[in-house]
Scaffold this motif. Structure first.
Motif, PDB file in Angstrom:
ATOM      1  N   VAL A 153     -17.700 -38.773 -17.859  1.00 52.81           N
ATOM      2  CA  VAL A 153     -16.730 -39.646 -18.525  1.00 52.81           C
ATOM      3  C   VAL A 153     -15.644 -40.080 -17.548  1.00 52.81           C
ATOM      4  N   LYS A 154     -15.105 -39.135 -16.805  1.00 53.67           N
ATOM      5  CA  LYS A 154     -14.050 -39.456 -15.841  1.00 53.67           C
ATOM      6  C   LYS A 154     -14.563 -40.394 -14.754  1.00 53.67           C
ATOM      7  N   ALA A 155     -15.805 -40.187 -14.320  1.00 55.42           N
ATOM      8  CA  ALA A 155     -16.380 -41.048 -13.283  1.00 55.42           C
ATOM      9  C   ALA A 155     -16.607 -42.467 -13.800  1.00 55.42           C
ATOM     10  N   LEU A 156     -16.987 -42.594 -15.063  1.00 60.38           N
ATOM     11  CA  LEU A 156     -17.154 -43.928 -15.658  1.00 60.38           C
ATOM     12  C   LEU A 156     -15.819 -44.662 -15.725  1.00 60.38           C
ATOM     13  N   GLU A 157     -14.737 -43.913 -15.843  1.00 65.12           N
ATOM     14  CA  GLU A 157     -13.403 -44.513 -15.918  1.00 65.12           C
ATOM     15  C   GLU A 157     -12.830 -44.821 -14.537  1.00 65.12           C
ATOM     16  N   TYR A 158     -13.473 -44.313 -13.496  1.00 61.25           N
ATOM     17  CA  TYR A 158     -12.994 -44.522 -12.123  1.00 61.25           C
ATOM     18  C   TYR A 158     -13.275 -45.968 -11.716  1.00 61.25           C
ATOM     19  N   GLU A 159     -12.255 -46.728 -11.439  1.00 60.12           N
ATOM     20  CA  GLU A 159     -12.384 -48.175 -11.312  1.00 60.12           C
ATOM     21  C   GLU A 159     -12.521 -48.684  -9.880  1.00 60.12           C
ATOM     22  N   THR A 160     -12.433 -47.818  -8.905  1.00 58.51           N
ATOM     23  CA  THR A 160     -12.462 -48.272  -7.518  1.00 58.51           C
ATOM     24  C   THR A 160     -13.893 -48.603  -7.081  1.00 58.51           C
ATOM     25  N   PRO A 161     -14.161 -49.823  -6.605  1.00 62.86           N
ATOM     26  CA  PRO A 161     -15.505 -50.154  -6.117  1.00 62.86           C
ATOM     27  C   PRO A 161     -15.847 -49.346  -4.863  1.00 62.86           C
ATOM     28  N   GLY A 162     -17.133 -49.300  -4.550  1.00 58.91           N
ATOM     29  CA  GLY A 162     -17.602 -48.561  -3.386  1.00 58.91           C
ATOM     30  C   GLY A 162     -18.277 -47.275  -3.783  1.00 58.91           C
ATOM     31  N   PHE A 163     -18.525 -46.422  -2.804  1.00 57.03           N
ATOM     32  CA  PHE A 163     -19.192 -45.142  -3.051  1.00 57.03           C
ATOM     33  C   PHE A 163     -18.200 -44.003  -2.918  1.00 57.03           C
ATOM     34  N   GLU A 164     -18.324 -43.024  -3.799  1.00 63.63           N
ATOM     35  CA  GLU A 164     -17.504 -41.814  -3.715  1.00 63.63           C
ATOM     36  C   GLU A 164     -18.323 -40.644  -4.246  1.00 63.63           C
ATOM     37  N   ALA A 165     -18.159 -39.478  -3.622  1.00 63.30           N
ATOM     38  CA  ALA A 165     -18.852 -38.260  -4.052  1.00 63.30           C
ATOM     39  C   ALA A 165     -17.837 -37.211  -4.448  1.00 63.30           C
ATOM     40  N   PHE A 166     -18.152 -36.480  -5.521  1.00 64.41           N
ATOM     41  CA  PHE A 166     -17.259 -35.449  -6.027  1.00 64.41           C
ATOM     42  C   PHE A 166     -18.056 -34.192  -6.376  1.00 64.41           C
ATOM     43  N   ILE A 167     -17.539 -33.028  -5.993  1.00 69.85           N
ATOM     44  CA  ILE A 167     -18.087 -31.765  -6.492  1.00 69.85           C
ATOM     45  C   ILE A 167     -17.588 -31.576  -7.920  1.00 69.85           C
ATOM     46  N   ILE A 168     -18.523 -31.256  -8.818  1.00 70.47           N
ATOM     47  CA  ILE A 168     -18.182 -31.004 -10.218  1.00 70.47           C
ATOM     48  C   ILE A 168     -18.620 -29.586 -10.563  1.00 70.47           C
ATOM     49  N   ALA A 169     -17.642 -28.691 -10.630  1.00 71.94           N
ATOM     50  CA  ALA A 169     -17.892 -27.277 -10.941  1.00 71.94           C
ATOM     51  C   ALA A 169     -16.800 -26.799 -11.884  1.00 71.94           C
ATOM     52  N   ASN A 170     -17.027 -25.645 -12.475  1.00 72.74           N
ATOM     53  CA  ASN A 170     -15.970 -25.062 -13.284  1.00 72.74           C
ATOM     54  C   ASN A 170     -14.882 -24.479 -12.386  1.00 72.74           C
ATOM     55  N   ALA A 171     -13.732 -24.240 -12.965  1.00 71.43           N
ATOM     56  CA  ALA A 171     -12.573 -23.810 -12.184  1.00 71.43           C
ATOM     57  C   ALA A 171     -12.667 -22.355 -11.744  1.00 71.43           C
ATOM     58  N   ASP A 172     -13.585 -21.592 -12.371  1.00 69.01           N
ATOM     59  CA  ASP A 172     -13.732 -20.182 -12.026  1.00 69.01           C
ATOM     60  C   ASP A 172     -15.140 -19.919 -11.507  1.00 69.01           C
ATOM     61  N   THR A 173     -15.406 -18.670 -11.146  1.00 70.31           N
ATOM     62  CA  THR A 173     -16.728 -18.256 -10.688  1.00 70.31           C
ATOM     63  C   THR A 173     -17.476 -17.559 -11.831  1.00 70.31           C
TER      64      THR A 173
END
Length: 290
Positions: A210-230
């Motif tokens: 959802v957050k990535a769909l809202e990201y409006e900047t054109p181009g390519f970007e990579a993000f790690i998506i993990a939980n905040a804990d282990t």
């Protein structure tokens, strides 16, 4: 928005489709398998013509979509022969990326993988927490494809400066029922060292989409998506010191802080995990009043 989700019948896909529907979007699940419902269309993503046709319009479904979420793949190493994994995943992703461009769709979010960070870390990571700043280190055919997909996205967004492609490097996807097994991990720190003891609750994975769909900047970007804990009850600092004693820890780690850095996703996407396996076990052990 009108959103096409490939692989919406998979483990992460089900959470993503559910969240997008709850948010009021019009979602079409493009997958090989799924429920016979208005929201599902059967497709083999290795067929480019079928992919383009499905994005341009489907009878009784839509007349085109505003965004594509590409999750479909053979989801891990070893589930199929290496050549089959390469052929299926690489061809499917090319077809989805190219059809998205040809259809004039400017927003594409897709599942990359934590594996590009160097999993299973038989070779030490360059530092802890790992992040998106060092070059990819694929150690399997599955991971090699994920790296090549990211490189393809870089070039396609160079060709088409208005196109936005966001790669989400998802950690190991978990549903609440998977949390039963988590306390046993503490018996041996090496059991889950292969991904630095990380995970992503499927519902938080959907939030990342959802957050990535809202990201409006054109181009390519990579993000790690993990939980905040282990996944561990032991402290993150003690785990890093025991299992990776030669690796530099670049920050003071919180008690159970993830070693798959989500700082970039927090900063640029506003990603904020809401679910933890600890909450699940807390609820199960809290006595209820009569």
């Amino acid at each position: 928005m009108r959103i096409a989700v490939t692989g919406g019948s998979g483990k992460l896909g089900r959470s993503v489709v559910r969240r997008l529907n709850q948010d009021g979007h019009e979602v079409t699940n493009l997958d090989l398998t799924g429920p016979k419902s208005r929201g599902f269309t059967q497709i083999d993503l290795r067929n480019y013509g079928h992919v383009l046709d499905a994005l341009l319009g489907l009878d009784d479904r839509h007349g085109g979509v505003d965004a594509v979420v590409h999750l479909a793949a053979i989801p891990a190493p070893g589930l199929a022969p290496d050549a089959a994994t390469f052929e299926n995943n690489m061809l499917s992703t090319y077809n989805v990326f190219q059809a998205t461009r040809r259809a004039g769709i400017r927003k594409l979010v897709y599942a990359s993988s934590e594996t590009v960070l160097g999993l299973p870390f038989d070779v030490d990571p360059p530092y802890i927490p790992v992040d998106e700043e060092y070059p990819a280190r694929p150690e399997s055919t599955y991971s090699l494809v994920k790296h090549l997909e990211e490189q393809m996205a870089v070039q396609l967004t160079r060709w088409d400066p208005e196109l936005s492609i966001v790669a989400l490097r998802f950690s190991n996807v978990m549903d609440p029922e998977d949390y039963e097994a988590f306390p046993a991990f503490d018996a041996d720190a090496s059991l889950r060292k292969w991904n630095l003891w990380g995970y992503i609750d499927g519902r938080d994975g959907a939030q990342g989409v959802v957050k990535a769909l809202e990201y409006e900047t054109p181009g390519f970007e990579a993000f790690i998506i993990a939980n905040a804990d282990t996944v561990m009850q032991r402290s993150s600092a003690s785990l890093a010191a025991e299992v990776f004693p030669a690796v530099t820890v670049t920050k003071e780690l919180g008690e159970h802080e993830t070693m798959l850095s989500i700082d970039k996703a927090k900063r640029l996407l506003g990603f904020a995990p809401e679910h933890s396996w600890r909450d699940y076990h807390s609820l199960r052990t809290t006595p209820t009043e009569d």
